[in-house]
Design a protein around this motif. Structure first.
Motif, short mmCIF file in Angstrom:
data_model
loop_
_atom_site.label_atom_id
_atom_site.label_comp_id
_atom_site.label_asym_id
_atom_site.label_seq_id
_atom_site.Cartn_x
_atom_site.Cartn_y
_atom_site.Cartn_z
N LEU A 84 0.79 -1.03 -0.04
CA LEU A 84 -0.09 -0.15 -0.15
C LEU A 84 0.81 1.27 -0.06
CD1 LEU A 84 -2.75 -1.13 2.52
CD2 LEU A 84 -2.72 -1.32 0.11
N LEU A 85 1.84 1.28 0.73
CA LEU A 85 2.76 2.45 0.78
C LEU A 85 3.45 2.55 -0.59
CD1 LEU A 85 4.65 1.89 4.41
CD2 LEU A 85 2.75 3.75 3.78
N ARG A 86 3.85 1.56 -1.30
CA ARG A 86 4.74 1.71 -2.68
C ARG A 86 3.58 2.38 -3.52
NH1 ARG A 86 7.29 -2.98 -1.01
NH2 ARG A 86 5.60 -4.21 -2.03
N HIS A 87 2.16 2.03 -3.28
CA HIS A 87 1.21 2.72 -4.48
C HIS A 87 0.27 3.79 -3.85
CE1 HIS A 87 3.06 -0.38 -7.33
NE2 HIS A 87 2.81 -1.18 -6.33
N ASP A 88 0.93 4.34 -2.75
CA ASP A 88 -0.18 5.34 -2.41
C ASP A 88 -1.37 5.18 -2.02
OD1 ASP A 88 2.12 7.04 -2.64
OD2 ASP A 88 1.34 7.68 -4.69
N ASN A 100 -1.56 -26.54 6.73
CA ASN A 100 -2.17 -26.22 7.95
C ASN A 100 -1.69 -24.83 8.40
OD1 ASN A 100 -3.47 -28.74 8.17
ND2 ASN A 100 -1.99 -29.67 9.46
N THR A 101 -0.71 -24.32 7.74
CA THR A 101 -0.10 -23.11 8.03
C THR A 101 -0.25 -21.94 7.05
OG1 THR A 101 2.13 -23.63 7.62
CG2 THR A 101 1.43 -24.11 9.95
N ALA A 102 -0.28 -22.47 5.82
CA ALA A 102 -0.50 -21.51 4.49
C ALA A 102 -1.64 -20.51 4.71
CB ALA A 102 -0.52 -22.12 3.38
N ILE A 103 -1.57 -19.27 4.46
CA ILE A 103 -2.83 -18.50 4.63
C ILE A 103 -2.90 -17.86 2.97
CG2 ILE A 103 -3.63 -16.38 5.32
CD1 ILE A 103 -2.21 -16.80 8.10
N ILE A 104 -4.14 -17.91 2.33
CA ILE A 104 -4.21 -17.64 1.02
C ILE A 104 -5.46 -16.66 0.98
CG2 ILE A 104 -4.98 -18.64 -1.09
CD1 ILE A 104 -4.08 -21.38 -0.27
N PHE A 105 -5.10 -15.45 0.17
CA PHE A 105 -5.96 -14.49 0.29
C PHE A 105 -6.81 -14.36 -1.25
CE2 PHE A 105 -3.29 -13.16 3.61
CZ PHE A 105 -4.44 -12.43 4.34
N ARG A 106 -7.73 -13.87 -1.35
CA ARG A 106 -8.44 -13.58 -2.72
C ARG A 106 -8.71 -12.17 -2.55
NH1 ARG A 106 -12.70 -17.58 -1.17
NH2 ARG A 106 -14.17 -16.61 0.25
N VAL A 107 -8.62 -11.50 -3.89
CA VAL A 107 -8.62 -9.91 -4.12
C VAL A 107 -9.60 -9.52 -4.91
CG1 VAL A 107 -7.25 -8.01 -4.29
CG2 VAL A 107 -6.21 -9.80 -3.12
N GLY A 108 -10.41 -8.62 -4.70
CA GLY A 108 -11.31 -7.81 -5.57
C GLY A 108 -11.09 -6.35 -5.75
N ALA A 134 -0.89 -2.88 -6.49
CA ALA A 134 -0.60 -3.22 -5.22
C ALA A 134 -1.39 -4.62 -4.93
CB ALA A 134 -1.49 -2.21 -4.33
N ALA A 135 -2.50 -5.10 -5.55
CA ALA A 135 -3.04 -6.23 -5.47
C ALA A 135 -2.00 -7.24 -5.82
CB ALA A 135 -4.41 -6.32 -6.02
N ILE A 136 -1.39 -7.14 -6.98
CA ILE A 136 -0.52 -8.40 -7.79
C ILE A 136 0.54 -8.37 -6.79
CG2 ILE A 136 0.57 -8.88 -9.60
CD1 ILE A 136 -1.48 -7.30 -11.35
N GLU A 137 1.14 -7.18 -6.51
CA GLU A 137 2.57 -7.50 -5.61
C GLU A 137 2.12 -8.26 -4.17
OE1 GLU A 137 4.67 -3.74 -4.74
OE2 GLU A 137 4.96 -3.42 -6.89
N PHE A 138 1.06 -7.81 -3.73
CA PHE A 138 0.64 -8.35 -2.27
C PHE A 138 0.44 -10.03 -2.70
CE2 PHE A 138 -2.96 -10.06 0.63
CZ PHE A 138 -2.22 -10.16 1.46
N GLN A 139 -0.38 -10.28 -3.61
CA GLN A 139 -0.60 -11.86 -4.01
C GLN A 139 0.80 -12.42 -4.37
OE1 GLN A 139 -2.98 -12.90 -2.67
NE2 GLN A 139 -4.79 -12.92 -4.14
N GLN A 140 1.67 -11.79 -5.03
CA GLN A 140 2.91 -12.57 -5.16
C GLN A 140 3.76 -12.78 -4.21
OE1 GLN A 140 3.71 -13.51 -8.34
NE2 GLN A 140 5.49 -14.68 -7.31
#
Length: 699
Positions: A118-122, A164-172, A146-152
């Protein structure tokens, strides 16, 4: 004067330099981004161009009319924004398995991956929604980047994580007009962004058609058309696209060690703004003091020379100066109050900064604790793996021992089968030898019978007795190989009548043999063993001499009744079969003639006995029923068919006949054959010669 507009320059009394161009409207003067309120007296021209002083105070300009205090035009604030909504896939499952660990990992992903993007893309983090977040951008390009950088970044973080420890997000991501409620964003377009997020697979980004057209080809991404999916509670159609990208084109910059979170950055920005506002207030207060400094009062001489118009002007200026002095005091008080407020804001900013520092320290402590927990779990996992390895080694040793035991058992079975095969071969050889001997003896007997006269009958009887003794010796040897108990019982030489008496005795004592046929079958052996167990002797199923006598003594009353009954039956049968002697012929009796032979019916009855099986083992029971000198009977061979016997008894007691018997051949197979029978009948005994063996049957 309502509606009056004038353009002029404001100059100071000391320097004469132009400060700002100002625009006056309805008693208020706009100075670039500053609203200037003039202290106007109730005259025709409240502010004149060329005036030597202007009373003004700098206050923040309200860019929107609805922000003006007490404004009659107040309304809801709206603005166009790019909205980013994210959420965790399967958060309930993760929380249920490890609640504290999941919360710690979510905090780490927010601080080290989401907030740097978020900081890198205001971008602005509007709020956290449970395990999700809502962010605002001024550009659709920045929001998607920002969404692509976060998912990457999340893909890199989950690369070595377990399921059991991996946390996976989905973004809209969506662009639209949003309502401003303090620091929150509301409206239908925020809901659309949330519904697009729900359409995204785990680890991907879904955008609206508005974002797709706004971005165009300015990013190294691809757009997969999803059509117009049905979005919950959204009536208007929304075009959706799933974003694809190459990981090589979106290398995520590493966050420097010790970087501040967005909360810390916001605290510093708030502190800088507060300090800048405080400096502006101080400068404005100085400018107001210079502008409001009162002129020296005129002298009496100057007042005498003044005209009425000048005097009126001076009075007006005096009243204006007094009003300006009051306004100056008010401005100073207001400046002091604002300075206090800004100082309080600075203190609050410092407190926020300190809280952010403490939060960072707490996050670092939580991270250290999480690492310690992970190390403990790793060590526990290593211990479990060692234990599993030991268990596997133990299982392997047990399996090897089991396989070795199976090999040894197979070898023992082979040895046992070989021994049985050799025993069968030896038995077959012995049987063949016995058959050959029987045939030879039969041939010799036949020759002796044809050559010898009737007077040699006793000699034949003696020879037959010797053969019988030899056969009994062979039977005894065979029975001795089977079991010692069987040999002992065989030594008793129990006749069928004796066996019948023993069966009757057992049945009378409660050990039912299911009949008294003179043959000790499996049922009789079982009852003998039960009786032996009752009296406290070994349960062999074979009787010794002492056991026979004990059994007969114990069942003496029942045996007495049985013997009386059999005796009565024999006497009745004898009276019925044997006819009275015929009257002597009238012819004279020749001296020295032989006595008349017995009638053929004198030998009628049921004869029972046993024949030993060649090679040892169990006896074959034989039963023959004779009526009027004609007899038919059977001989049973265990495991084979029942053989048939047919004989004829002459009044002199000579017996002849044939038998269709079944014998056991090589390999334990049953073979049928026809044999010739010869023998004699004497009293209650029937002696039959079968090959080289003699069969003794009693009536």
């Amino acid at each position: 004067m309502a509606g009056l507009r004038a353009i002029c320059r404001v100059r100071t009394l000391t320097t004469g330099h132009a400060i700002h161009r100002i625009r006056r409207s309805q008693g208020k003067v706009l100075m670039n981004d500053v609203l200037v309120s003039a202290a106007l007296a109730p005259h025709k021209h409240p502010l004149q161009c060329g005036s030597r002083r202007v009373v003004a105070v700098a206050i923040p300009l309200y860019r929107d009319r609805e922000q003006a205090p007490g404004g009659a035009m107040a309304r809801q604030q709206r603005r166009l924004a790019a909205i980013l909504v994210m959420d965790v896939v399967g958060s309930s499952r993760l929380m249920g398995r490890d609640e504290s660990g999941t919360v710690a990992r979510l905090r780490d992903h927010r601080i080290n991956r989401l907030e740097p993007a978020l900081l890198r893309h205001d971008g602005r983090l509007v709020k956290l929604m449970g395990d999700g977040a809502l962010a605002e951008f001024t550009s659709a390009l920045d929001a998607l980047s920002a969404a692509i950088e976060f998912q990457q970044a999340m893909a890199d973080a989950n690369r070595d994580a377990s399921e059991n420890t991996a946390i996976i997000f989905r973004v809209g991501v969506h662009v639209g007009d949003v309502l401003i409620e303090e620091d929150d964003l509301l409206g239908d377009d925020v809901n659309i962004a949330k519904r697009l997020e729900e359409q995204a697979p785990g680890g991907s980004v879904v955008v609206s058609g508005t974002v797709r057209h706004a971005v165009g080809d300015r990013l190294k991404v691809g757009f997969a058309d999803l059509g117009n999916p049905s979005l919950k509670n959204i009536e208007r159609p929304v075009q959706a696209y799933r974003v694809t990208w190459d990981a090589e084109d979106w290398r995520v910059p590493l966050v420097p060690a010790g970087a501040f979170s967005m909360k810390t950055q916001r605290g510093r920005k708030r502190l800088g703004l507060s300090l800048a506002a405080l400096a502006g207030i101080v400068i404005a207060a100085g400018f107001a003091y210079m502008a409001l400094a009162p002129l020296p009062p005129p002298t009496i001489a100057q007042l005498r020379d003044l005209k009425a118009e000048d005097l009126e002007r001076l009075l007006t200026e005096r009243r204006a100066a007094d009003a300006a002095a009051a306004e100056k005091k008010h401005i100073e008080d207001e400046a002091r109050r604002k300075a206090d407020d800004e100082a309080a804001a600075v203190r609050q900013a410092n407190a926020d900064l300190e809280k952010a520092r403490q939060d960072r320290q707490k996050a670092e402590a939580d991270l250290a604790k999480l690492k310690a927990d992970m190390e403990a779990r790793r060590q526990a996992t290593a211990a479990d793996q060692r234990q599993l390895a030991d268990s596997a080694a133990q299982r392997s040793a047990e399996e090897a021992a089991h396989r070795q035991a199976e090999v040894e058992m197979a070898a023992l079975r082979l040895i046992e089968e070989e021994a049985r095969r050799k025993a069968a071969e030896e038995a077959e050889n012995k049987r063949q030898a016995d058959e050959a001997l029987a045939l030879a003896q039969a041939a010799r007997q036949k020759a002796d019978e044809e050559a010898a006269a009737r007077r040699q009958a006793e000699e034949k009887v003696e020879a037959t007795a010797q053969q019988r003794a030899q056969a009994e010796a062979a039977v005894a040897a065979a029975l001795k190989q089977r079991t010692e108990a069987g040999a002992v019982e065989s030594a008793l030489r129990l006749a069928p009548a004796d066996r019948q008496r023993l069966q009757v005795a057992l049945t009378s004592l409660g050990f039912d043999t299911r009949g008294a046929d003179g043959t000790f079958g499996p049922r009789s052996r079982e009852m003998i063993a039960s009786w032996q167990k009752k009296i406290g002797t070994p349960s062999t199923g074979f009787l010794t001499r002492s056991q026979q006598e004990a059994l007969l003594r114990e069942a003496a009353p029942a045996l007495s009744k049985y013997d009386e009954k059999r005796k009565a039956e024999e006497e009745a049968r004898t009276r019925a079969v044997v006819a009275p002697p015929a009257p002597a012929p009238s012819s004279p009796i020749v001296a020295g003639a032989a006595s008349a032979p017995a009638s053929a019916g004198a030998f009628d009855g049921i004869y029972n006995g046993n024949v030993p099986i060649s090679g040892g083992g169990a006896l074959r029971p034989v039963r023959i029923e004779v009526v009027n000198g004609k007899g038919t009977g059977t001989m049973r061979v265990p495991g084979c068919d029942v053989g048939q016997i047919t004989i004829t008894i002459t009044p002199q007691g000579d017996v002849s006949g044939t038998s269709e018997l079944t014998t056991i051949g090589t390999g334990g197979t049953c073979r049928k054959g026809s044999f010739e029978l010869k023998g004699t009948a004497m009293g209650r005994e029937l002696r039959l010669r079968l090959g080289g063996s003699t069969i003794y049957l009693t009536r």
